[in-house]
Design a protein around this motif. Sequence first.
Motif, PDB file in Angstrom:
ATOM      1  N   SER A 184     -45.086 -32.773  -7.838  1.00  0.00           N
ATOM      2  CA  SER A 184     -45.605 -31.420  -8.053  1.00  0.00           C
ATOM      3  C   SER A 184     -45.651 -30.615  -6.759  1.00  0.00           C
ATOM      4  N   SER A 185     -45.446 -31.283  -5.624  1.00  0.00           N
ATOM      5  CA  SER A 185     -45.434 -30.566  -4.347  1.00  0.00           C
ATOM      6  C   SER A 185     -44.072 -29.918  -4.130  1.00  0.00           C
ATOM      7  N   PRO A 186     -44.046 -28.650  -3.757  1.00  0.00           N
ATOM      8  CA  PRO A 186     -42.761 -27.993  -3.502  1.00  0.00           C
ATOM      9  C   PRO A 186     -42.062 -28.530  -2.256  1.00  0.00           C
ATOM     10  N   ASN A 187     -42.801 -29.328  -1.471  1.00  0.00           N
ATOM     11  CA  ASN A 187     -42.255 -29.847  -0.208  1.00  0.00           C
ATOM     12  C   ASN A 187     -41.967 -31.341  -0.266  1.00  0.00           C
ATOM     13  N   PHE A 188     -41.740 -31.871  -1.481  1.00  0.00           N
ATOM     14  CA  PHE A 188     -41.637 -33.333  -1.541  1.00  0.00           C
ATOM     15  C   PHE A 188     -40.412 -33.866  -0.800  1.00  0.00           C
ATOM     16  N   PHE A 225     -36.522 -27.830 -11.735  1.00  0.00           N
ATOM     17  CA  PHE A 225     -35.415 -28.569 -11.137  1.00  0.00           C
ATOM     18  C   PHE A 225     -35.903 -29.712 -10.239  1.00  0.00           C
ATOM     19  N   ALA A 226     -37.216 -29.954 -10.232  1.00  0.00           N
ATOM     20  CA  ALA A 226     -37.787 -30.964  -9.343  1.00  0.00           C
ATOM     21  C   ALA A 226     -37.197 -32.351  -9.614  1.00  0.00           C
ATOM     22  N   ARG A 227     -37.036 -32.697 -10.895  1.00  0.00           N
ATOM     23  CA  ARG A 227     -36.501 -34.033 -11.219  1.00  0.00           C
ATOM     24  C   ARG A 227     -35.064 -34.178 -10.758  1.00  0.00           C
ATOM     25  N   VAL A 228     -34.303 -33.099 -10.884  1.00  0.00           N
ATOM     26  CA  VAL A 228     -32.916 -33.139 -10.422  1.00  0.00           C
ATOM     27  C   VAL A 228     -32.876 -33.363  -8.917  1.00  0.00           C
TER      28      VAL A 228
END
Length: 262
Positions: A184-188, A225-228
């Motif tokens: 959930s972090s935009p900086n992962f 698109f985080a999972r991608v």
Amino acid sequence: EVIIDIFADRASTREAVLQVELARLQYSLPRLTRAWTHLSRQKGGAKGTKGEGETQIEIDRRLVKSRIANLLKELSAVRQQRSTTRKQRSKNELPLGAIVGYTNAGKSSLLNLLAQSDVLVEDKLFATLDPTTRRITLPNRSIILLTDTVGFVRKLPHTLIDAFKSTLEEAVLADFLILVMDISSPNFEDHWATTLSVLEDLGVKPEDKEFVVVFNKIDREHDQFARVRAHSLMPDAYFISTKTGEGVTELVEKLMAISNRH
């Protein structure tokens, strides 16, 4: 300084308190000169006499160095005790895993979920400073040991890496690592790079140890698109929520496979 203050606020055990004090002193030692610049220009009357600031700096340095030496002795005793505990654990010949990752990614929550325990869990930075090891019985009745570790942070000062070496050694000595990331972090992606960098500083490389990558907090809102993006970092990653339990079954199956190999 802010990071050290946060660590100090979180320290609860004797070892954590000692490590924080050591880090603070190691950080402050080379900065003592600036602390006394307001007195360094006050020269004495006799030729060659040092100013009051210079004299105080020398006194402070001696005191700090003496305290650092004492702290190192105390920590050495604590680490010896930890080493003895590790040897006792190794006699059980149980697979040992360490949960590592960026601070506040959900490492303690994962340990609690797997072990049905009550390790401190708080939504804040560095809630965990001391490694906690739990014995976990998996569904196939195999047993593993899992250790929660202190969270990593970008540009972690080397004084903290050195001071917390014994805490982070759990990652070095583990048979396998569970890398927990907060999807959930935009900086992962940055957190991923930081985690690998800190592990490398400790001498841990992906090719030398089995890594199980877990993206946590899929129950929270996150970029579609985080999972991608996560898959591009680690195609074999597991996507879970320690809050809802989603995806944990697949992770447990992986842990059973690791246990069978050991």
